[in-house]
Design a protein around this motif. Structure first.
Motif, PDB file in Angstrom:
ATOM      1  N   GLY A   1       0.810  -1.208   0.000  1.00  0.00           N
ATOM      2  CA  GLY A   1       0.000   0.000   0.000  1.00  0.00           C
ATOM      3  C   GLY A   1       0.837   1.248   0.000  1.00  0.00           C
ATOM      4  N   GLN A   2       0.243   2.332  -0.442  1.00  0.00           N
ATOM      5  CA  GLN A   2       0.883   3.624  -0.381  1.00  0.00           C
ATOM      6  C   GLN A   2       0.775   4.170   1.045  1.00  0.00           C
ATOM      7  OE1 GLN A   2       2.551   5.057  -2.817  1.00  0.00           O
ATOM      8  NE2 GLN A   2       2.099   3.466  -4.307  1.00  0.00           N
ATOM      9  N   PRO A   3       1.700   5.026   1.463  1.00  0.00           N
ATOM     10  CA  PRO A   3       1.579   5.629   2.788  1.00  0.00           C
ATOM     11  C   PRO A   3       0.264   6.392   2.912  1.00  0.00           C
ATOM     12  CG  PRO A   3       3.754   6.054   1.854  1.00  0.00           C
ATOM     13  CD  PRO A   3       2.923   5.456   0.760  1.00  0.00           C
ATOM     14  N   PRO A   4      -0.399   6.316   4.053  1.00  0.00           N
ATOM     15  CA  PRO A   4      -1.629   7.077   4.247  1.00  0.00           C
ATOM     16  C   PRO A   4      -1.353   8.574   4.265  1.00  0.00           C
ATOM     17  CG  PRO A   4      -0.921   6.073   6.301  1.00  0.00           C
ATOM     18  CD  PRO A   4      -0.038   5.523   5.233  1.00  0.00           C
ATOM     19  N   PHE A   5      -2.403   9.351   4.054  1.00  0.00           N
ATOM     20  CA  PHE A   5      -2.246  10.815   4.072  1.00  0.00           C
ATOM     21  C   PHE A   5      -1.792  11.262   5.450  1.00  0.00           C
ATOM     22  CE2 PHE A   5      -4.067  14.993   5.058  1.00  0.00           C
ATOM     23  CZ  PHE A   5      -3.466  15.745   4.059  1.00  0.00           C
ATOM     24  N   TYR A   6      -0.828  12.186   5.457  1.00  0.00           N
ATOM     25  CA  TYR A   6      -0.319  12.696   6.727  1.00  0.00           C
ATOM     26  C   TYR A   6      -0.046  14.186   6.598  1.00  0.00           C
ATOM     27  CZ  TYR A   6       2.639  13.630  10.724  1.00  0.00           C
ATOM     28  OH  TYR A   6       3.150  14.170  11.872  1.00  0.00           O
ATOM     29  N   THR A   7      -0.395  14.942   7.640  1.00  0.00           N
ATOM     30  CA  THR A   7      -0.116  16.374   7.648  1.00  0.00           C
ATOM     31  C   THR A   7       0.119  16.870   9.063  1.00  0.00           C
ATOM     32  OG1 THR A   7      -0.960  18.569   7.033  1.00  0.00           O
ATOM     33  CG2 THR A   7      -2.579  16.931   7.764  1.00  0.00           C
ATOM     34  N   LEU A   8       1.012  17.853   9.185  1.00  0.00           N
ATOM     35  CA  LEU A   8       1.230  18.546  10.454  1.00  0.00           C
ATOM     36  C   LEU A   8       0.218  19.662  10.645  1.00  0.00           C
ATOM     37  CD1 LEU A   8       5.107  18.990  10.791  1.00  0.00           C
ATOM     38  CD2 LEU A   8       3.595  17.765  12.362  1.00  0.00           C
ATOM     39  N   GLY A   9      -0.530  19.972   9.598  1.00  0.00           N
ATOM     40  CA  GLY A   9      -1.479  21.081   9.655  1.00  0.00           C
ATOM     41  C   GLY A   9      -1.017  22.216   8.759  1.00  0.00           C
TER      42      GLY A   9
ATOM     43  N   ASP B   1       2.545  19.275  17.468  1.00  0.00           N
ATOM     44  CA  ASP B   1       2.251  17.873  17.765  1.00  0.00           C
ATOM     45  C   ASP B   1       2.193  17.076  16.468  1.00  0.00           C
ATOM     46  OD1 ASP B   1       1.269  15.416  18.613  1.00  0.00           O
ATOM     47  OD2 ASP B   1      -0.178  16.275  20.010  1.00  0.00           O
ATOM     48  N   ALA B   2       3.016  16.035  16.370  1.00  0.00           N
ATOM     49  CA  ALA B   2       3.051  15.206  15.159  1.00  0.00           C
ATOM     50  C   ALA B   2       1.968  14.135  15.149  1.00  0.00           C
ATOM     51  CB  ALA B   2       4.419  14.546  15.022  1.00  0.00           C
ATOM     52  N   GLY B   3       1.193  14.034  16.239  1.00  0.00           N
ATOM     53  CA  GLY B   3       0.139  13.033  16.307  1.00  0.00           C
ATOM     54  C   GLY B   3       0.597  11.777  17.022  1.00  0.00           C
TER      55      GLY B   3
END
Length: 205
Positions: free
Chosen positions: A62-70, A83-85
């Motif tokens: 699979g491809q990496p899931p969507f990720y954002t710092l904002g 906060d990186a989650g």
């Protein structure tokens, strides 16, 4: 090997036993194959002396899931916590930190790389802009006989909101009471101070 989930666009399968003859379920006849889709793969082999072996593996890709710092952030003050989650197995910030959260105290671009439990590597960066709040100090409470008191909010070039409905950096207190001012900067940072002024009647000799 065991059934596995990988976060990549390709994955190498190796049947080992060099020098054997191989037949993969995908049709190849080599010791190793590179796969690009999820599925169950099997291999049969015959060694140079005629011994046979086989194995099966299920690979989920699979491809990496969507990720954002904002979003890029502008804030008042001298520091902000980023906060990186939660839930990631590792954190690697551009500052060198390896914790879930960091405190940023300068105007900068900060980035992080996180790895989830499936081995997916994700990263993002944001621009941090810090604006110091104005420091407003009208001085101590004051008492005097007659006249008026000039009050100065300082912080030239900003917006001023006085309790006596004036809007300049300075105002004049000509009667007793509590006077307060709010100073607002161009980026929305503010501070407020209050002073109690007592003006006693001047005696007439």
């Amino acid at each position: 090997g065991p059934d596995t989930a990988v976060c990549a666009t390709s994955y190498m399968l190796d049947a080992g036993n060099p020098g054997s003859n191989y037949l993969w379920s995908s049709g190849q006849g080599t010791q190793t194959i590179s796969i690009t889709t999820s599925g169950t793969y099997s291999v049969n082999l015959i060694s140079s002396i005629g011994c046979q072996g086989s194995d099966v593996i299920t690979v989920t890709m699979g491809q990496p899931p969507f990720y954002t710092l904002g979003n890029d952030t502008s804030t008042c003050g001298t520091g902000i916590i980023i906060d990186a989650g939660s839930g990631y197995s590792s954190y690697n910030w551009s500052t060198g930190a390896t914790t879930q959260t960091i405190t940023v105290s300068t105007n900068t671009t900060v980035g992080v790389t996180v790895i989830d439990v499936n081995g997916c590597v994700m990263n993002d960066s944001i621009v941090i802009t810090l604006s110091p709040s104005p420091a407003v100090n009208l001085g101590p409470d004051t008492t005097q006989c007659g006249g008026s008191v000039s009050l100065d909010a300082g912080n030239p070039g900003n917006l001023y909101f006085w309790s006596n409905s004036t809007s300049g950096q300075t105002t004049t207190a000509s009667s007793s009471g509590a006077y307060f001012v709010t100073v607002l900067t161009s980026v929305g940072c503010s501070d407020t101070d209050t002073i109690n002024v007592t003006i006693n009647n001047q005696p007439i000799a």
